[in-house]
Write an enzyme that holds these catalytic residues in place. Structure first.
Site, PDB file in Angstrom:
ATOM      1  N   SER A   1       0.852  -1.188   0.000  1.00  0.00           N
ATOM      2  CA  SER A   1       0.000   0.000   0.000  1.00  0.00           C
ATOM      3  C   SER A   1       0.885   1.234   0.000  1.00  0.00           C
ATOM      4  CB  SER A   1      -0.901   0.000   1.241  1.00  0.00           C
ATOM      5  OG  SER A   1      -1.495   1.263   1.432  1.00  0.00           O
ATOM      6  N   SER A   2       0.416   2.288  -0.642  1.00  0.00           N
ATOM      7  CA  SER A   2       1.206   3.519  -0.667  1.00  0.00           C
ATOM      8  C   SER A   2       1.310   4.169   0.707  1.00  0.00           C
ATOM      9  CB  SER A   2       0.615   4.521  -1.678  1.00  0.00           C
ATOM     10  OG  SER A   2      -0.728   4.841  -1.362  1.00  0.00           O
ATOM     11  N   CYS A   3       0.520   3.699   1.687  1.00  0.00           N
ATOM     12  CA  CYS A   3       0.657   4.219   3.047  1.00  0.00           C
ATOM     13  C   CYS A   3       1.956   3.724   3.691  1.00  0.00           C
ATOM     14  CB  CYS A   3      -0.537   3.836   3.907  1.00  0.00           C
ATOM     15  SG  CYS A   3      -0.609   2.102   4.360  1.00  0.00           S
TER      16      CYS A   3
ATOM     17  N   TYR B   1      -1.493  -0.180  10.243  1.00  0.00           N
ATOM     18  CA  TYR B   1      -1.705  -0.856   8.973  1.00  0.00           C
ATOM     19  C   TYR B   1      -0.436  -0.786   8.127  1.00  0.00           C
ATOM     20  CZ  TYR B   1      -3.726  -1.693   4.308  1.00  0.00           C
ATOM     21  OH  TYR B   1      -3.995  -2.179   3.054  1.00  0.00           O
TER      22      TYR B   1
ATOM     23  N   LYS C   1       2.077  -3.821   6.645  1.00  0.00           N
ATOM     24  CA  LYS C   1       2.354  -3.958   5.218  1.00  0.00           C
ATOM     25  C   LYS C   1       3.863  -3.938   4.946  1.00  0.00           C
ATOM     26  CE  LYS C   1      -1.638  -4.358   3.162  1.00  0.00           C
ATOM     27  NZ  LYS C   1      -1.934  -5.530   2.304  1.00  0.00           N
TER      28      LYS C   1
ATOM     29  N   HIS D   1     -14.063   6.152  -1.479  1.00  0.00           N
ATOM     30  CA  HIS D   1     -12.938   7.038  -1.735  1.00  0.00           C
ATOM     31  C   HIS D   1     -13.360   8.057  -2.786  1.00  0.00           C
ATOM     32  CE1 HIS D   1     -10.188   4.788   0.760  1.00  0.00           C
ATOM     33  NE2 HIS D   1     -10.545   3.667   0.166  1.00  0.00           N
TER      34      HIS D   1
END
Length: 310
Positions: free
Chosen positions: A107-109, A136, A140, A180
């Site tokens: 994930s880009s997070c 989270y 990841k 979103h």
């Protein structure tokens, strides 16, 4: 007769999994996509037994506990532990069973907060994470590193991580409390058309930029990666490599839906970060790029939205 290859797809009920299952190139694969009731991925013994029993030729790991900002803030322990357990269990059970190809979705997070420039894969673990979804993100990152470590110890295991940008598409969530940007815009503009409204509100001045890729394009990248895992970098962004303003998303949706009203900017409402874009240099070097235009993607998503209306 040639034996059909088996693909274990975790998270098959989500938007990514359902778009992937529809990809024409997977017609030659037998797809195993157990529901949560059929397989609890937080249970290592059960996960190992399932993989040992079915012996898939490849695994795409798209499962995880996801939620919005409020859910992440309220339940940081679950978002960290559940995603950490699921990632570890799938990867380690795959290794134990000798599955040679595993594509892990990140994930880009995972990237540090506060960067306006395009985010490069080597920036993971180089700065502070966004606090609202830190648990989270940590889970990841740990799963991605685990895949890299396994490959470092034994290069025969093609365990690679793909980091998609923001996604939208068929099987998306359109309810305001869950959606979103793109599905939310589609629902708002559709409601304006149906109810005869001549104006739609946009929070802020609409100049903030966002990168959203059609989920079917991610499915295409994953299908290519199944047969080209050896050529993938250990970690690779999958995205457009460019972004659009909020105003441009609204304009594209209005054009597709056929609404001819006007947009009103509410400058008193929050707009979030100015930009979040992934660098696609590695992706381009690998030889793949997204092919769905913004209007085409919105058109496909809008058709799905209409089909789902009661």
């Amino acid at each position: 007769m040639t034996r059909s290859r088996k693909l274990l797809l975790t998270g098959g009920g989500g938007m990514v999994g359902r778009n992937l299952a529809e990809h024409a190139a997977l017609a030659d694969w037998t797809i195993l996509s157990p529901t949560r009731g059929e397989l609890d991925l937080t249970d290592y013994v059960a996960t190992q037994a399932y993989i040992e029993r079915h012996r898939p030729d490849a695994i795409i790991h798209a499962a995880g506990k996801v939620g919005g900002i409020q859910a992440n803030i309220a339940n940081p322990v679950r978002f960290l532990v559940d995603n950490l357990d699921v990632g570890r269990n799938v990867v380690m059970a795959a290794r134990h069973a000798g599955v040679s190809v595993l594509l892990n979705l990140g994930s880009s997070c995972m990237y540090p907060r506060g960067h306006d420039a395009a985010l490069r894969e080597e920036q993971v673990l180089t700065g502070e994470l966004e606090p609202t979804n830190e648990g989270y993100a940590i889970a990841k990152i740990a799963t991605a590193r685990l895949c890299s470590y396994i490959r470092r110890e034994d290069p025969a295991y093609q365990y690679k991580t793909l980091i998609p940008c923001n996604l939208y598409g068929r099987y998306d969530k359109f309810a305001p409390q869950h959606s979103h940007l793109v599905p939310a815009v589609i629902a708002k503009v559709h409601d304006a058309k149906i109810n005869g409204l001549d104006a739609v509100e946009i929070w802020g001045d609409g100049s903030a930029r966002r990168e959203f890729m059609y989920a079917g394009d991610l499915a295409d990248a994953l299908v290519r990666a199944l047969d080209s895992a050896a050529t993938l970098p250990d970690m690779m962004n999958v995205g457009l490599g460019y972004d659009y303003t909020i105003n441009e998303y609204y304009a594209a949706a209005a054009n597709v839906i056929g609404w001819q009203g006007r947009f009103v900017h509410n400058l008193d409402r929050p707009v979030g970060m100015a930009r979040k874009l992934v660098d696609t240099t590695r992706q381009r070097d690998w030889g793949w790029q997204a092919s769905t235009s913004l209007e085409n993607g919105i058109r496909k998503t809008y058709h799905f939205y209409l089909e789902e209306q009661p």
